[in-house]
Design a protein around this motif. Structure first.
Motif, PDB file in Angstrom:
ATOM      1  N   GLY A  65      43.818  38.183  98.432  1.00 49.92           N
ATOM      2  CA  GLY A  65      44.654  37.960  99.716  1.00 49.92           C
ATOM      3  C   GLY A  65      43.632  38.762 100.807  1.00 49.92           C
ATOM      4  O   GLY A  65      43.814  40.010 100.811  1.00 49.92           O
ATOM      5  N   LEU A 101      47.179  32.067 103.654  1.00 44.24           N
ATOM      6  CA  LEU A 101      48.436  32.796 103.612  1.00 44.24           C
ATOM      7  C   LEU A 101      49.033  33.059 104.793  1.00 44.24           C
ATOM      8  O   LEU A 101      50.060  33.013 105.338  1.00 44.24           O
ATOM      9  N   HIS A 157      54.276  34.812  98.125  1.00 45.23           N
ATOM     10  CA  HIS A 157      54.246  33.516  98.734  1.00 45.23           C
ATOM     11  C   HIS A 157      55.393  32.667  98.202  1.00 45.23           C
ATOM     12  O   HIS A 157      55.819  32.951  96.974  1.00 45.23           O
TER      13      HIS A 157
END
Length: 957
Positions: free
Chosen positions: A571, A498, A594
């Protein structure tokens, strides 16, 4: 001196009658000396004064003259060959000649330094017949081992003596020297030294004429021809010798010849004479060697004759009656290209080592060219990474790692890849030699390709996410076809970044699934196949409701925290909000949404369907062996790891099919994928360095035979780098280096111990890491799940034992590991270990316990003297214990000779009344060479196979 009885003239016959006492004449061969032919003067000038004196007045001169006289009447006249050979011998000797200053640098061994041409000069100063005997010595030394050649000398001398005495009729005075030689003793020890000196000359000449000799041997390797068909040893040797002298003489005179037997081929390979060749088989080829000694244009045709016996190369089979003291003659067959007799340079040994390495890789190393390209490519990636500042790459390629086995193998691979023509053909033979005869040389590795191949762990080296998925889909498709499973029974889990510090797991199909049906133009129905992805969208609404209970139960069992599990699942390094009171009970993972829609559009355009990862109830425990439970996907929704890089990109397969994974996904297929990725430049050099460094740093060096052998190779290479003309016996390839006595109790240099940097205020200490055994744990550490480590504090010698920890528990007090991995470092040898190593590689078979060599300070073998560096340096200068230097030369003893200080040196006692005669001068600061004013007494020791080192006699330098 010669003693003659009186001559009685025969009045009636007019002939000379010789009294019977003539048969008992006593001729002193030590006094017989002739001027050497002018072509040999370069040989004499290259010898030291001591060697020249030995050749002109010593035992070798006597044996040369006796042998020359004994065989003189059996030999043809060969003035052209004598001149040509003298020219070639002088050329070789002068290439290695030493000036006075260079000779002095070898200290007590100055008189023995330089090419050992002692027997050659002894022959040159004993007449042309003695030169021919030297040529026979070279032929026998080329074909036979030392004990076999010595037994041949004993037999042919005995038979020739009997022949001369039987032919003597009491009236022939033309060959008194031959008769006198037949009455002489020829001790076996002297014949052995004669043979050994010829062998030393062959080693030197082979080194100087390496290129021409290699080309000739490659040609002779493809010729199947015997030296001759004689079964009587004496007759066979004499015929081969005479024919070789006659045929080469004709070539030198410009008369072309045809090699109807192998004698002339053995001769030119032994005498380093290289005529132009016409090779008939396997195809007509003209080979111009441009040897100036054949300026008259003699051409040798070979390949017209073949042997009915399936022996490769020029071969010779003889019964050896004097090889053993008792028993029947031993039938021995040898070839000049015999893989069990030749000697290899260091570069040739490394080519054979590549063959042994690839053999140990099994199917992964079957394709030689592609495997070596991969080794070269991988190492050059590391070099590039080092230049760009990669710390991991630097510790694998810089500093002492420049002498590591990894660097040596890479350079050897580069040498192979850069070769062509005859050189490539020669390298292929060396690699085949290593494959066939070197199966035990390096031992079998735990995993091929330096641990980067097992179960697809190399997938993490691929540069981007989509390429990793693409590789796994190719593997998955084949697995599914072999196991007959559908898309619901196999899938891909991969790590999606990410940001620089946050990631999540996402999932993808490994095999396309049926999304519907359509009809072809002809109306035939067909399935629509498509891949699918489950992408992270940032929507945690379903998470808290569906899997909170599962994760809470999991945390209660394992001791993990709920926040930690959610952190790692959805995450990495996300923000955690707490209530006003600071309680973690109401924590909720918050992460930015996202760009799910953008990724979905891209994948849809590529033909893939997409859904949200959060919509799936996936119970992922993050421990590879525990597997994954994916509800609603299959009736039995438990999946096990099948292939890929742990915690990066992996294939999971339905649990009951896991036992079949290793059957359908073989090493050669994985190697093909790995090699293809490197060839397409789809590899991240930093990850390559990280993975390889991790594997090597925690590799089980103390218990892994393969790594011990590789370290031993790099150690031997470091020793032999000081000896440019040294060679090793090819039989070393049949030894298991990991069982070598000289590597027991060896350590890495202390300055290269790893450094562990403690946290939490603990003081920094130096540790030497002790490896543990499982490659699985090495990869686990790379994925930041360190397992148990045992460490030793070198300052105190205290062993810090391993303690069991959970997979996700960080290694306490460890921040960074520095220094070259121990698995790469050459061993640090003591003096006795270094000599044991040299003896093993020189002999190819003697595995001597270093404890028997503690007093050894030098070793002589073949054409080399290996000397402890302390003997060649100023006593003030300190040298490492295992620092051994090379001196070209030998001390004139056959086999391997160890030199030790005398046990009880004679020291003159000084009486009390002599004290006024002893002067003690103060040092005036001037360095002067006083070595030549004193003698150094050195004891000579030797080793017999199966026995301890024994003292033989003394030698004065």
């Amino acid at each position: 001196m010669t003693t003659f009885s009186k001559f009685i003239p025969g009045i009636a016959s007019g002939s000379l009658e010789i009294a019977p006492a003539l048969a008992n004449l006593n001729f002193d061969f030590a006094l017989w000396k002739v001027a050497a032919p002018k072509e040999f003067e370069g040989v004499g000038s290259a010898l030291s004064t001591s060697r020249r004196d030995d050749a002109e007045r010593g035992m070798l001169h006597t044996i040369a003259r006796k042998l020359g006289a004994l065989f003189e009447r059996k030999l043809p006249s060969t003035p052209g060959l004598t001149s040509a050979y003298g020219t070639r011998a002088s050329e070789i000797a002068q290439a290695l000649s030493l000036d006075e200053q260079g000779r002095k640098s070898y200290g007590v061994f100055a008189s023995r330094a330089g090419a050992d041409a002692t027997s050659l000069w002894a022959a040159a100063t004993s007449g042309t017949s003695a030169i021919s005997v030297h040529l026979l010595a070279c032929m026998l030394a080329r074909m036979w081992d030392a004990p076999e050649a010595t037994s041949l000398w004993v037999e042919i001398v005995k038979r020739r003596k009997e022949e001369v005495i039987a032919e003597f009729d009491g009236t022939d005075i033309a060959h008194l020297a031959t008769l006198s030689a037949a009455r002489q003793d020829f001790p076996r020890a002297q014949l052995a030294e004669w043979d050994d000196s010829a062998r030393a000359w062959l080693r030197v000449a082979d080194g100087i004429k390496r290129k021409q000799q290699k080309q000739l041997m490659l040609i002779l390797d493809n010729i199947q021809v015997p030296v001759n068909a004689k079964t009587d040893t004496y007759e066979s040797v004499i015929e081969a010798w005479s024919n070789a002298l006659t045929l080469v003489e004709a070539l030198v005179q410009g008369i072309s010849q045809q090699a109807r037997s192998g004698d002339i081929l053995l001769a030119i390979s032994s005498w380093h004479l290289f005529p132009d060749l016409t090779v008939v088989k396997p195809s007509m080829t003209h080979v111009r060697q441009n040897d100036p000694v054949f300026g008259s244009g003699g051409l040798l045709t070979i390949g017209l004759q073949t042997s009915a016996v399936q022996e490769q190369g020029v071969h010779w089979s003889l019964p050896l009656a004097y090889l053993r003291h008792y028993g029947a003659p031993v039938i021995s067959t040898q070839s000049i290209n015999s893989g069990l007799r030749s000697r290899l340079s260091l570069q040739e040994l490394l080519q054979a080592t590549l063959g042994s390495l690839l053999q140990g890789w099994g199917a992964a190393g079957r394709d030689t060219l592609r495997s070596l390209r991969w080794i070269s490519s991988m190492y050059h990636l590391l070099l590039e990474g080092s230049k760009l500042g990669s710390e991991k790459a630097s510790v694998l390629t810089g500093g002492v790692a420049e002498q590591s086995w990894l660097a040596l193998l890479s350079k050897a691979a580069d040498l192979y890849l850069g070769s062509e023509g005859l050189e490539r053909q020669h390298n292929n033979k060396l690699i085949s030699l290593g494959r066939k005869h070197g199966k035990t040389f390096l031992g079998t590795p735990f995993a091929p390709c330096f641990g980067l191949l097992e179960r697809g762990s190399f997938i993490k080296m691929v540069t981007n996410e989509d390429e990793r998925i693409g590789v796994l889909r190719k593997v998955g498709k084949r697995m599914a076809e072999e196991m007959k499973i559908d898309s619901s029974q196999i899938f891909i889990r991969y790590k999606h970044e990410l940001s620089s510090s946050r990631w999540v797991y996402e999932y993808a199909t490994a095999v396309p699934y049926n999304t519907g049906n359509k009809r072809k133009a002809d109306g035939t129905p067909c399935s629509i196949l498509s891949h699918h992805r489950w992408l992270y969208s940032g929507d945690h609404a379903r998470l808290d409701q569906a899997v909170r209970d599962y994760y809470m139960r999991y945390c209660n069992i394992t001791g993990h925290t709920f926040d930690g599990i959610i952190e790692r699942t959805y995450g990495q390094s996300g923000d955690v909000y707490r209530s006003a009171g600071g309680s973690a009970a109401t924590t909720k993972h918050v992460i930015e949404i996202h760009d799910f829609a953008r990724r979905q559009a891209v994948l849809n355009a590529a033909g893939e369907t997409v859904s949200k990862r959060e919509d799936q109830l996936i119970e992922d425990t993050f421990a590879r062996d525990a597997g994954i439970c994916w509800a609603y996907r299959h009736a039995r929704p438990f999946y096990s790891f099948a292939y890929g890089a742990t915690d990066d990109a992996e294939l999971f397969i339905i649990e009951e099919k896991k036992p079949f994974v290793d059957v359908v996904q073989t090493a050669d297929e994985s190697a093909t994928i790995l090699y293809s990725l490197f060839e397409s430049s789809s590899i991240d050099k930093d990850i390559v360095a990280r993975e390889l460094e991790c594997y090597l740093r925690f590799a089980p060096v103390d218990v892994d035979p393969h790594l011990k052998s590789l370290k031993a190779i790099s150690t031997a290479a470091m020793l032999f780098r000081h000896f440019p003309y040294a060679s090793v016996d090819v039989r070393i390839l049949q030894q298991g280096l990991y069982n070598s006595s000289w590597i027991r109790n060896c350590t890495a240099p202390q300055e290269h111990h790893a450094v562990l940097r403690p946290l939490h205020g603990a003081s920094e200490r130096s540790f030497s890491l002790q490896p543990y055994a499982l490659a699985e744990r090495q990869r686990a550490l790379s994925a930041q799940h360190p397992m148990n480590i045992t460490a030793v504090d070198p300052a105190s010698g205290i062993i810090i034992p391993a303690s069991p920890r959970r997979n996700d528990e960080p290694l306490p007090s460890v921040e960074v590991l520095h220094g070259t991995p121990l698995a790469l470092l050459p061993y640090a040898l003591s003096k006795s270990q270094a000599f044991a190593c040299l003896a093993m590689f020189e002999s190819g078979q003697h595995n001597i316990d270093p404890s028997q060599l503690t007093e050894v300070m030098a070793m002589s073998s073949g054409a080399s003297i290996y000397v402890s560096a302390a003997l060649l340096k100023d006593p003030y200068d300190k040298t490492p214990p295992g620092d051994i230097r090379g001196v070209m030369g030998n001390i004139g003893r056959p086999g391997i000779t160890f030199l030790v200080p005398p046990r009880d040196p004679l020291i003159r006692e000084v009486s009390i009344d002599e004290w006024p005669l002893i002067e003690r001068h103060e040092f005036n600061g001037l360095a002067r060479d006083e070595q030549n004013k004193s003698d150094t007494a050195i004891a000579v020791a030797y080793k017999l196979p199966g026995r301890n080192i024994q003292y033989l006699d003394s030698w004065s330098a």
